[in-house]
Design an enzyme around this catalytic site. Sequence first.
Site, PDB file in Angstrom:
ATOM      1  N   GLU A  96       0.985 -10.125  -1.258  1.00 14.53           N
ATOM      2  CA  GLU A  96      -0.377 -10.671  -1.258  1.00 14.53           C
ATOM      3  C   GLU A  96      -0.953 -10.709  -2.666  1.00 14.53           C
ATOM      4  O   GLU A  96      -1.655 -11.664  -3.033  1.00 14.53           O
ATOM      5  CB  GLU A  96      -1.259  -9.855  -0.318  1.00 14.53           C
ATOM      6  CG  GLU A  96      -0.924 -10.089   1.146  1.00 14.53           C
ATOM      7  CD  GLU A  96      -1.710  -9.217   2.094  1.00 14.53           C
ATOM      8  OE1 GLU A  96      -2.186  -9.740   3.118  1.00 14.53           O
ATOM      9  OE2 GLU A  96      -1.854  -8.001   1.824  1.00 14.53           O
TER      10      GLU A  96
ATOM     11  N   GLY B 125       1.374  -5.824   0.777  1.00 12.00           N
ATOM     12  CA  GLY B 125       0.276  -6.069  -0.154  1.00 12.00           C
ATOM     13  C   GLY B 125       0.734  -6.518  -1.523  1.00 12.00           C
ATOM     14  O   GLY B 125       0.002  -7.205  -2.235  1.00 12.00           O
TER      15      GLY B 125
ATOM     16  N   ALA C 141       0.838  -1.196   0.000  1.00  7.33           N
ATOM     17  CA  ALA C 141       0.000   0.000   0.000  1.00  7.33           C
ATOM     18  C   ALA C 141       0.875   1.249   0.000  1.00  7.33           C
ATOM     19  O   ALA C 141       1.955   1.279   0.603  1.00  7.33           O
ATOM     20  CB  ALA C 141      -0.921   0.001   1.220  1.00  7.33           C
TER      21      ALA C 141
ATOM     22  N   GLU D  58       4.096  -5.679   7.520  1.00  8.09           N
ATOM     23  CA  GLU D  58       2.998  -4.968   8.165  1.00  8.09           C
ATOM     24  C   GLU D  58       3.200  -4.760   9.668  1.00  8.09           C
ATOM     25  O   GLU D  58       2.873  -3.694  10.206  1.00  8.09           O
ATOM     26  CB  GLU D  58       1.669  -5.702   7.915  1.00  8.09           C
ATOM     27  CG  GLU D  58       1.133  -5.563   6.501  1.00  8.09           C
ATOM     28  CD  GLU D  58       1.676  -6.597   5.540  1.00  8.09           C
ATOM     29  OE1 GLU D  58       1.122  -6.751   4.443  1.00  8.09           O
ATOM     30  OE2 GLU D  58       2.675  -7.277   5.890  1.00  8.09           O
TER      31      GLU D  58
END
Length: 269
Positions: free
Chosen positions: A123, A120, A75, A143
Amino acid sequence: MTHVLAARSWETLRVEEAEPGLLVVTLNRPERANAMNTPLGEELIALFGALEAAPHLCHAVILTGAGERAFCAGADLAERNGMDDEAFARQHYMFERMMRALLACPVPLIAAVNGAAFAGGLELMLSCDFAYAVDTARFAFTEVTRGIMPGGGGTQHLPRSIGARRAKEIIFTGEPFSAAEALDWGIVNRLCPPGEVLGLALATARRIAGNAPIAIRQAKKAIDHGLQADLRTGMQLEIEAYYPLIPTADRREGIAAFNEKRPPRFTGR
């Protein structure tokens, strides 16, 4: 048919039909290490939503990043700077929908990891069916070093790929791991030198595109759904995916081509 998607004006993506039926989707924010901002998430939802609604649009999709520095850095924390709790939660829910849109892609989705895949970005890669990576790539779930935790499937995909004990170490420490480790652990399928990963992914996509498209989609459905069930239920799901292939023209063509000693000409019917 994919020219319909490639012709659309995209702000944060580059969408190209590399060959008939093969769609290359590039995260196109190289100045921000292809980090995920709100427009990028919304555009991935729109793109993969269109593919879910019309699986005949292509045979396979390759997801990659612009440049050689990063596949996706996660992000965009600059965009998140100063967000209040409500705005943060609203954006995160959009990212959740984005990951679900990738998982719902009905055709094979291959990650061509051209650089770092963090948070992310990792992911996103794990939401693809499989991945190839450059041998200089780095991976991490960072994170917990930012006061949060993986929230786009990381705590579910990673243990299923490499086992709970190793996944916990990666997620709890936030420490990066190498491309060689990713290959050894089965997170990526193959490594290659920088600059070659897209060509490698395209070669595999081309091979996939030569096979019967309905059979590919049904096989993907059986694998994805069966992995969520016990073995006997999974085998039943496999049979439920198998039987709709019997009346297809492609099934008859496959047998005819074998007996006539020629390459099959599949039509997706």
